[in-house]
Scaffold this motif. Structure first.
Motif, PDB file in Angstrom:
ATOM      1  N   PRO A   1      -6.141   9.929   8.365  1.00 32.21           N
ATOM      2  CA  PRO A   1      -5.557   8.716   8.955  1.00 32.21           C
ATOM      3  C   PRO A   1      -4.040   8.849   9.078  1.00 32.21           C
ATOM      4  O   PRO A   1      -3.379   9.414   8.198  1.00 32.21           O
ATOM      5  CB  PRO A   1      -5.957   7.612   7.967  1.00 32.21           C
ATOM      6  CG  PRO A   1      -6.245   8.333   6.678  1.00 32.21           C
ATOM      7  CD  PRO A   1      -6.794   9.668   7.068  1.00 32.21           C
ATOM      8  N   LEU A   2      -3.499   8.349  10.160  1.00 37.08           N
ATOM      9  CA  LEU A   2      -2.063   8.424  10.396  1.00 37.08           C
ATOM     10  C   LEU A   2      -1.525   7.006  10.558  1.00 37.08           C
ATOM     11  O   LEU A   2      -1.765   6.348  11.569  1.00 37.08           O
ATOM     12  CB  LEU A   2      -1.776   9.255  11.653  1.00 37.08           C
ATOM     13  CG  LEU A   2      -0.305   9.516  11.961  1.00 37.08           C
ATOM     14  CD1 LEU A   2       0.336  10.364  10.868  1.00 37.08           C
ATOM     15  CD2 LEU A   2      -0.156  10.209  13.315  1.00 37.08           C
ATOM     16  N   ILE A   3      -0.809   6.549   9.560  1.00 40.99           N
ATOM     17  CA  ILE A   3      -0.232   5.207   9.575  1.00 40.99           C
ATOM     18  C   ILE A   3       1.124   5.272  10.264  1.00 40.99           C
ATOM     19  O   ILE A   3       1.970   6.099   9.918  1.00 40.99           O
ATOM     20  CB  ILE A   3      -0.072   4.664   8.141  1.00 40.99           C
ATOM     21  CG1 ILE A   3      -1.434   4.604   7.452  1.00 40.99           C
ATOM     22  CG2 ILE A   3       0.576   3.285   8.163  1.00 40.99           C
ATOM     23  CD1 ILE A   3      -1.372   4.225   5.997  1.00 40.99           C
ATOM     24  N   PRO A   4       1.353   4.443  11.285  1.00 38.35           N
ATOM     25  CA  PRO A   4       2.636   4.487  11.992  1.00 38.35           C
ATOM     26  C   PRO A   4       3.812   4.237  11.054  1.00 38.35           C
ATOM     27  O   PRO A   4       3.730   3.415  10.124  1.00 38.35           O
ATOM     28  CB  PRO A   4       2.514   3.382  13.041  1.00 38.35           C
ATOM     29  CG  PRO A   4       1.045   3.178  13.216  1.00 38.35           C
ATOM     30  CD  PRO A   4       0.438   3.452  11.872  1.00 38.35           C
ATOM     31  N   GLN A   5       4.892   4.945  11.301  1.00 36.64           N
ATOM     32  CA  GLN A   5       6.127   4.711  10.570  1.00 36.64           C
ATOM     33  C   GLN A   5       6.754   3.413  11.069  1.00 36.64           C
ATOM     34  O   GLN A   5       6.704   3.092  12.267  1.00 36.64           O
ATOM     35  CB  GLN A   5       7.099   5.875  10.808  1.00 36.64           C
ATOM     36  CG  GLN A   5       8.492   5.685  10.241  1.00 36.64           C
ATOM     37  CD  GLN A   5       8.535   5.898   8.742  1.00 36.64           C
ATOM     38  OE1 GLN A   5       7.514   5.739   8.059  1.00 36.64           O
ATOM     39  NE2 GLN A   5       9.687   6.248   8.220  1.00 36.64           N
ATOM     40  N   THR A   6       7.318   2.643  10.162  1.00 31.82           N
ATOM     41  CA  THR A   6       8.017   1.437  10.579  1.00 31.82           C
ATOM     42  C   THR A   6       9.280   1.821  11.356  1.00 31.82           C
ATOM     43  O   THR A   6       9.768   2.953  11.251  1.00 31.82           O
ATOM     44  CB  THR A   6       8.412   0.598   9.356  1.00 31.82           C
ATOM     45  OG1 THR A   6       9.196   1.412   8.458  1.00 31.82           O
ATOM     46  CG2 THR A   6       7.180   0.105   8.614  1.00 31.82           C
ATOM     47  N   VAL A   7       9.773   0.896  12.171  1.00 35.76           N
ATOM     48  CA  VAL A   7      10.990   1.157  12.933  1.00 35.76           C
ATOM     49  C   VAL A   7      12.111   1.517  11.965  1.00 35.76           C
ATOM     50  O   VAL A   7      12.389   0.788  11.008  1.00 35.76           O
ATOM     51  CB  VAL A   7      11.376  -0.067  13.779  1.00 35.76           C
ATOM     52  CG1 VAL A   7      12.729   0.149  14.457  1.00 35.76           C
ATOM     53  CG2 VAL A   7      10.299  -0.346  14.818  1.00 35.76           C
ATOM     54  N   SER A   8      12.724   2.663  12.187  1.00 34.43           N
ATOM     55  CA  SER A   8      13.765   3.139  11.278  1.00 34.43           C
ATOM     56  C   SER A   8      14.764   3.979  12.051  1.00 34.43           C
ATOM     57  O   SER A   8      14.558   4.301  13.222  1.00 34.43           O
ATOM     58  CB  SER A   8      13.149   3.962  10.135  1.00 34.43           C
ATOM     59  OG  SER A   8      12.439   5.079  10.638  1.00 34.43           O
TER      60      SER A   8
ATOM     61  N   THR B   1      10.181   8.813  19.327  1.00 35.48           N
ATOM     62  CA  THR B   1      11.427   9.196  18.678  1.00 35.48           C
ATOM     63  C   THR B   1      12.531   9.288  19.723  1.00 35.48           C
ATOM     64  O   THR B   1      12.363   9.941  20.751  1.00 35.48           O
ATOM     65  CB  THR B   1      11.282  10.547  17.964  1.00 35.48           C
ATOM     66  OG1 THR B   1      10.101  10.553  17.155  1.00 35.48           O
ATOM     67  CG2 THR B   1      12.489  10.826  17.075  1.00 35.48           C
ATOM     68  N   ILE B   2      13.656   8.654  19.443  1.00 32.74           N
ATOM     69  CA  ILE B   2      14.805   8.666  20.341  1.00 32.74           C
ATOM     70  C   ILE B   2      15.942   9.424  19.668  1.00 32.74           C
ATOM     71  O   ILE B   2      16.330   9.109  18.544  1.00 32.74           O
ATOM     72  CB  ILE B   2      15.255   7.237  20.685  1.00 32.74           C
ATOM     73  CG1 ILE B   2      14.102   6.451  21.315  1.00 32.74           C
ATOM     74  CG2 ILE B   2      16.460   7.263  21.614  1.00 32.74           C
ATOM     75  CD1 ILE B   2      14.376   4.980  21.441  1.00 32.74           C
ATOM     76  N   TYR B   3      16.475  10.427  20.380  1.00 30.67           N
ATOM     77  CA  TYR B   3      17.625  11.192  19.911  1.00 30.67           C
ATOM     78  C   TYR B   3      18.852  10.756  20.702  1.00 30.67           C
ATOM     79  O   TYR B   3      18.846  10.796  21.928  1.00 30.67           O
ATOM     80  CB  TYR B   3      17.400  12.693  20.121  1.00 30.67           C
ATOM     81  CG  TYR B   3      16.265  13.284  19.314  1.00 30.67           C
ATOM     82  CD1 TYR B   3      16.506  13.986  18.135  1.00 30.67           C
ATOM     83  CD2 TYR B   3      14.942  13.156  19.734  1.00 30.67           C
ATOM     84  CE1 TYR B   3      15.466  14.538  17.397  1.00 30.67           C
ATOM     85  CE2 TYR B   3      13.898  13.697  19.008  1.00 30.67           C
ATOM     86  CZ  TYR B   3      14.164  14.393  17.837  1.00 30.67           C
ATOM     87  OH  TYR B   3      13.126  14.941  17.113  1.00 30.67           O
ATOM     88  N   LEU B   4      19.911  10.349  20.008  1.00 32.39           N
ATOM     89  CA  LEU B   4      21.136   9.901  20.651  1.00 32.39           C
ATOM     90  C   LEU B   4      22.309  10.778  20.228  1.00 32.39           C
ATOM     91  O   LEU B   4      22.526  10.994  19.034  1.00 32.39           O
ATOM     92  CB  LEU B   4      21.442   8.449  20.274  1.00 32.39           C
ATOM     93  CG  LEU B   4      20.497   7.362  20.773  1.00 32.39           C
ATOM     94  CD1 LEU B   4      20.823   6.045  20.098  1.00 32.39           C
ATOM     95  CD2 LEU B   4      20.606   7.207  22.269  1.00 32.39           C
TER      96      LEU B   4
ATOM     97  N   ILE C   1      19.022   9.185  15.225  1.00 31.93           N
ATOM     98  CA  ILE C   1      17.605   9.223  15.591  1.00 31.93           C
ATOM     99  C   ILE C   1      17.018   7.853  15.302  1.00 31.93           C
ATOM    100  O   ILE C   1      17.226   7.285  14.225  1.00 31.93           O
ATOM    101  CB  ILE C   1      16.858  10.321  14.813  1.00 31.93           C
ATOM    102  CG1 ILE C   1      17.176  11.690  15.407  1.00 31.93           C
ATOM    103  CG2 ILE C   1      15.362  10.081  14.831  1.00 31.93           C
ATOM    104  CD1 ILE C   1      16.420  12.829  14.784  1.00 31.93           C
ATOM    105  N   LEU C   2      16.313   7.319  16.277  1.00 34.24           N
ATOM    106  CA  LEU C   2      15.697   6.002  16.159  1.00 34.24           C
ATOM    107  C   LEU C   2      14.191   6.155  16.314  1.00 34.24           C
ATOM    108  O   LEU C   2      13.723   6.792  17.250  1.00 34.24           O
ATOM    109  CB  LEU C   2      16.256   5.070  17.239  1.00 34.24           C
ATOM    110  CG  LEU C   2      15.848   3.599  17.201  1.00 34.24           C
ATOM    111  CD1 LEU C   2      16.318   2.945  15.903  1.00 34.24           C
ATOM    112  CD2 LEU C   2      16.444   2.863  18.391  1.00 34.24           C
ATOM    113  N   VAL C   3      13.439   5.599  15.392  1.00 34.65           N
ATOM    114  CA  VAL C   3      11.975   5.677  15.385  1.00 34.65           C
ATOM    115  C   VAL C   3      11.405   4.369  15.908  1.00 34.65           C
ATOM    116  O   VAL C   3      11.748   3.284  15.410  1.00 34.65           O
ATOM    117  CB  VAL C   3      11.448   5.969  13.968  1.00 34.65           C
ATOM    118  CG1 VAL C   3       9.926   5.908  13.936  1.00 34.65           C
ATOM    119  CG2 VAL C   3      11.937   7.335  13.486  1.00 34.65           C
TER     120      VAL C   3
END
Length: 389
Positions: A239-246, A301-304, A255-257
């Motif tokens: 099972p893969l539980i989504p990571q919370t926004v971080s 995943t966002i890379y800035l 990096i924004l999740v």
């Protein structure tokens, strides 16, 4: 000496002149206003056929006029499945890529957190096609896994983006590191890679698409030949539980999740994702080439880069006119995903892999059209807070 007479205007003439000027201004500017509010274009209708191969792969097919037969194989074998052997998916992908070059196959191989992706550009000539299929089957299901090259590939690499990714994801499977660590790589043997290959490069772990100038029956024959039954058992997915926004940031990079594509059960979540897409378009307009978006099943995943400049530009430059222009550019980008066999094959496997409906593009366009100035400003203020940590 005569002098030219000056024109004389009555008050009525001046009032009439002002009225005409106002009408002309309205006429000249009205088309521009209407153009800004025009509805977005409709998505093309996709007449895709969907079936399961005898070996258990889910396949999407669409005919198209093209010189090549475009095929996409996305195996659920990304680096999130590395477990304790960090870097083994990367090593396997690199060895397969090396062997595809040695065999001179029209093939591209890449890796992300969810998939090992194989792209095939097969010939439409029957003789060449038969040879390419044979070579592809040999590579995908009986690779040599060159041991001397494996020893050379056991070199970890570090980067600021990878460090920030691990910080943002913590103990989540998306944390990586994709290329492994010195300790993990030294413990991965060729036998370990063979075991990983047998369990993960498996037809039952595959999402596929095929696009070309062939009918459905011919497409089925090609795919059944490329996807023979396997006597081995595929790996099961934990099972893969989504990571919370971080987020994580350092040295003017962040990096924004965000929530991923497997978290779209409600319409509000779908609208939120479209707003995220629009935000990415806006950020690209503010600072081109300084942002990267990586789609994922669990999380995006966002890379800035140049974070300080982003912060300033977001505060100063993102007015509603810019958003309207960004909406049309984003719509144009989506429409291009279905233009041509190569782009369409990738779009279909994307729908396949993320369990999205065939009308997903039209749904996104509808959500994009529905974004109003008020709803965008509320969303944007929230994002401005996240991106100005």
């Amino acid at each position: 000496m005569s002098s030219s007479a000056k024109p004389q205007f009555s008050r009525m003439s001046l009032n009439l002149l002002m009225l005409v000027s106002i009408v002309l201004i309205v006429i000249l500017y009205e088309p521009a206003a209407k153009q800004a509010e025009q509805p977005l274009p409709a998505a093309p209708t996709l007449n895709a056929s969907i079936w399961l191969s005898d070996s258990g792969s889910k396949i999407w097919f669409h005919p198209a006029l093209a010189d090549t037969i475009e095929i996409q194989f996305w195996y659920k074998a990304g680096f999130r499945y590395d477990g304790q052997h960090k870097g083994q998916a990367h090593l396997l992908a690199q060895l397969l890529k090396y062997e595809s070059v040695q065999r001179k196959l029209p093939m591209e191989i890449s890796l992300d957190q969810d998939f090992i992706k194989v792209v095939l550009h097969l010939s439409s000539s029957p003789i060449s096609l038969k040879k390419q299929i044979e070579q592809t089957v040999a590579l995908l299901y009986h690779p040599k896994l060159n041991n001397s090259l494996l020893n050379k590939l056991r070199q970890p690499s570090s980067s600021l983006s990878q460090d920030l990714r691990q910080q943002a994801y913590g103990q989540h499977a998306y944390a990586g590191p994709q290329r492994g660590t010195q300790e993990s790589l030294s413990q991965i043997s060729r036998a370990d890679l063979q075991k990983f290959h047998h369990e993960y490069i498996h037809p039952k772990r595959l999402f596929a698409s095929i696009v070309g100038d062939v009918n459905e029956r011919s497409a089925g024959i090609i795919m059944e030949t490329l996807l023979p039954n396997s006597r081995r058992h595929p790996a099961s997915d934990p099972p893969l539980i989504p990571q919370t926004v971080s987020y994580a940031s350092r040295d003017n990079m962040a990096i924004l999740v965000k929530p991923g594509l497997n978290n779209l059960g409600k319409q509000s979540q779908q609208v939120r994702l479209v707003k995220d897409y629009l935000l990415m378009q806006v950020l690209q307009d503010l600072l081109p080439s300084q942002i990267k978006w990586v789609t994922g099943q669990s999380n995006n995943t966002i890379y800035l880069q140049q974070l300080a400049q982003f912060r300033q530009n977001m505060r100063d430059n993102a007015d509603w006119d810019m958003i309207l222009r960004a909406k049309r550019r984003l719509a144009s980008h989506w429409l291009q995903q279905a233009e041509g066999a190569k782009a369409l094959s990738r779009y279909l496997v994307h729908l396949n892999a993320y369990d999205l409906p065939v009308n997903h593009m039209q749904l996104n366009l509808n959500h994009l059209q529905s974004i109003t100035m008020d709803s965008w400003q509320q969303f944007y203020q929230t994002q401005l807070t996240e991106l100005t940590f």
